[in-house]
Design an enzyme around this catalytic site. Structure first.
Site, PDB file in Angstrom:
ATOM      1  N   ILE A  32     -37.048  58.148   0.939  1.00  0.00           N
ATOM      2  CA  ILE A  32     -37.793  57.872   2.169  1.00  0.00           C
ATOM      3  C   ILE A  32     -36.839  57.481   3.286  1.00  0.00           C
ATOM      4  O   ILE A  32     -37.016  57.884   4.445  1.00  0.00           O
ATOM      5  CB  ILE A  32     -38.831  56.770   1.914  1.00  0.00           C
ATOM      6  CG1 ILE A  32     -39.909  57.277   0.936  1.00  0.00           C
ATOM      7  CG2 ILE A  32     -39.490  56.327   3.224  1.00  0.00           C
ATOM      8  CD1 ILE A  32     -40.829  56.191   0.418  1.00  0.00           C
ATOM      9  N   TYR A 181     -39.700  44.594 -10.665  1.00  0.00           N
ATOM     10  CA  TYR A 181     -39.587  45.407  -9.452  1.00  0.00           C
ATOM     11  C   TYR A 181     -40.728  45.086  -8.492  1.00  0.00           C
ATOM     12  O   TYR A 181     -40.491  44.838  -7.293  1.00  0.00           O
ATOM     13  CB  TYR A 181     -39.606  46.894  -9.798  1.00  0.00           C
ATOM     14  CG  TYR A 181     -39.761  47.768  -8.568  1.00  0.00           C
ATOM     15  CD1 TYR A 181     -38.691  47.987  -7.715  1.00  0.00           C
ATOM     16  CD2 TYR A 181     -40.992  48.345  -8.249  1.00  0.00           C
ATOM     17  CE1 TYR A 181     -38.831  48.754  -6.565  1.00  0.00           C
ATOM     18  CE2 TYR A 181     -41.144  49.110  -7.110  1.00  0.00           C
ATOM     19  CZ  TYR A 181     -40.062  49.315  -6.275  1.00  0.00           C
ATOM     20  OH  TYR A 181     -40.212  50.068  -5.133  1.00  0.00           O
ATOM     21  N   LYS A 185     -40.584  43.457  -4.602  1.00  0.00           N
ATOM     22  CA  LYS A 185     -41.175  44.035  -3.390  1.00  0.00           C
ATOM     23  C   LYS A 185     -42.167  43.067  -2.749  1.00  0.00           C
ATOM     24  O   LYS A 185     -42.260  42.982  -1.522  1.00  0.00           O
ATOM     25  CB  LYS A 185     -41.853  45.369  -3.716  1.00  0.00           C
ATOM     26  CG  LYS A 185     -40.914  46.443  -4.253  1.00  0.00           C
ATOM     27  CD  LYS A 185     -39.762  46.740  -3.302  1.00  0.00           C
ATOM     28  CE  LYS A 185     -40.209  47.450  -2.046  1.00  0.00           C
ATOM     29  NZ  LYS A 185     -39.047  47.823  -1.187  1.00  0.00           N
TER      30      LYS A 185
END
Length: 315
Positions: A32, A181, A185
Site C-alpha cells: 500500500i 500484530y 495496530k
C-alpha cells in the site's frame, strides 16, 4: 455577502496539485505504501520513501518515475526497529519542513517464535508502534515548520476486535502472532488519536489523522514490475472478491486523501466507503474502544518510557 469557500467533491482519480510539498512515506517501497507514494508523486509533491532496503526502494522509485514524468521521489534509509537510528535518519532528510508523514510501514509475522529488536522489544509492537512513536518525536520540528502539516497513521481492520493488555504490551507472557500484530495496530491507532488531542491542547496547526485501508489483496492489485507482478490467472481467479475487498492501489486512497484534502480534520478516521473494506475514502465514526482516552494515555506513558522520547508538542 462573500461566498463561503467551496471544496469540490473528492475524486480519487483527479487529485489536487501539491507542488512544493514534502511528504515522507514509511514503507513506501512496497504494498500500500508504494501506491501512496505513486499517487502523491503524481500531484507534484516531493515524496521520500522511508525504507530499510535500498534496492527495493530504488526499484520503487524507478517504477514511479516510469509512470509519473518528472516525479520527485527519493529514498531515506529508515529502520523503525532500531530506535537509535531514527534521529540520524531524520537528520539525513535534509529538509527545512515536512508537510506530511504517512506512518505506513509495518511487519506482520504469521508464526512463532517471538522475535525481538536490537533494543529488546517485541518486533511487531516495536516496528509498527514504538518506531513510529519515536519517529514522530524526531520529525516534530520539521512538521511544526509547515503550517497545517499532517501526521497520517495507518491502522488496520484487524484491530477492531482487539483490546490492549497494558500489563503485557510486548506479549512476553502470551505470544500469539496474529493477535500481537492486531494489538500493535491498535496501539498505533490509539497513538494517532491521543497525538491529535495533544496537538490541539498545544494550539498546534499540525493534524493527526487516522486511516485504515480496508481489505487489500495482491491479486486485485495492478502490476508494478518489479515491485509487484500480477498474472492474468491470479486476477481472474480472485475477481469475485472484488465485490468485497480491493487492490492495494485503492487501499492507498484513505491515506492520500488524509494528506491532501483540506476538508480533513485532526482526530478523524478515514476508511473505504463500503463497510470499511472497499471503495472511495470517507470519514468513519471511531470504533468504540478507540475513544478510550484512559487507555490511550497509559499507552502513551508506556511508549515514552520504552523509547525515551515524547512526541507531545510544547505548549
Amino acid at each position: 455577502m462573500p461566498s463561503l469557500p467551496h471544496n469540490p467533491p473528492w475524486d480519487v482519480h483527479r487529485l489536487p496539485r501539491a507542488e512544493g510539498k514534502n511528504v515522507l512515506v514509511t514503507g513506501g517501497n512496497a504494498g500500500i505504501g508504494y501506491f501512496v507514494a505513486e499517487q502523491l508523486a503524481a500531484t507534484g509533491a516531493t515524496v521520500v520513501l522511508g525504507s530499510r532496503d535500498r534496492a527495493k526502494a530504488e526499484a520503487a522509485i524507478a517504477s514511479i518515475a516510469s509512470r509519473v514524468p518528472g516525479a520527485r521521489v527519493r529514498h531515506l534509509p529508515l529502520d523503525l526497529a532500531d530506535l537509535a537510528s531514527l534521529g540520524p535518519s531524520v537528520d539525513a532528510l535534509a529538509l527545512d519542513r515536512l508537510h506530511a508523514v504517512v506512518h505506513n510501514a509495518g511487519v506482520a509475522l504469521d508464526h512463532p517464535p517471538r522475535r525481538e529488536t536490537v533494543d529488546g522489544h517485541e518486533l511487531m509492537f516495536a516496528t509498527n508502534h514504538l518506531g513510529h512513536f519515536a519517529l514522530t518525536h524526531h520529525l516534530a520540528p520539521l512538521l511544526a515548520a509547515a503550517p497545517g502539516s499532517r501526521i497520517v497513521t495507518t491502522g488496520s481492520f484487524a484491530a477492531k476486535s482487539e483490546r490492549l493488555d497494558l500489563d503485557d504490551l510486548q506479549s512476553t507472557r502470551d505470544y500469539r502472532p496474529k493477535r500481537t500484530y492486531a494489538r500493535s495496530k491498535l496501539a498505533q491507532m490509539l497513538f494517532a488519536l491521543e497525538l491529535d488531542r495533544r496537538l490541539r491542547a498545544a494550539g498546534s496547526t499540525t493534524l493527526s489523522v487516522l486511516v485504515h485501508p480496508g481489505g487489500a489483496l495482491d491479486s486485485l492489485t495492478p502490476s508494478r514490475p518489479p515491485v509487484h507482478v500480477r498474472t492474468t490467472g491470479e486476477r481472474l481467479r480472485h475477481l469475485p472478491l472484488g465485490l468485497v475487498v480491493q487492490g492495494k492501489d485503492a487501499a492507498a486512497w484513505p491515506a492520500v486523501r488524509a494528506v491532501l484534502d483540506p476538508a480533513v480534520r485532526g482526530g478523524q478516521m478515514w476508511s473505504p466507503r463500503a463497510f470499511g473494506l472497499r471503495g472511495e475514502p470517507r470519514a468513519e465514526p471511531l470504533w468504540g474502544h478507540l475513544a478510550d482516552t484512559a487507555t490511550a494515555a497509559r499507552l502513551w506513558a508506556a511508549s515514552r518510557e520504552l523509547t525515551g522520547h515524547d512526541p507531545t508538542p510544547a505548549v
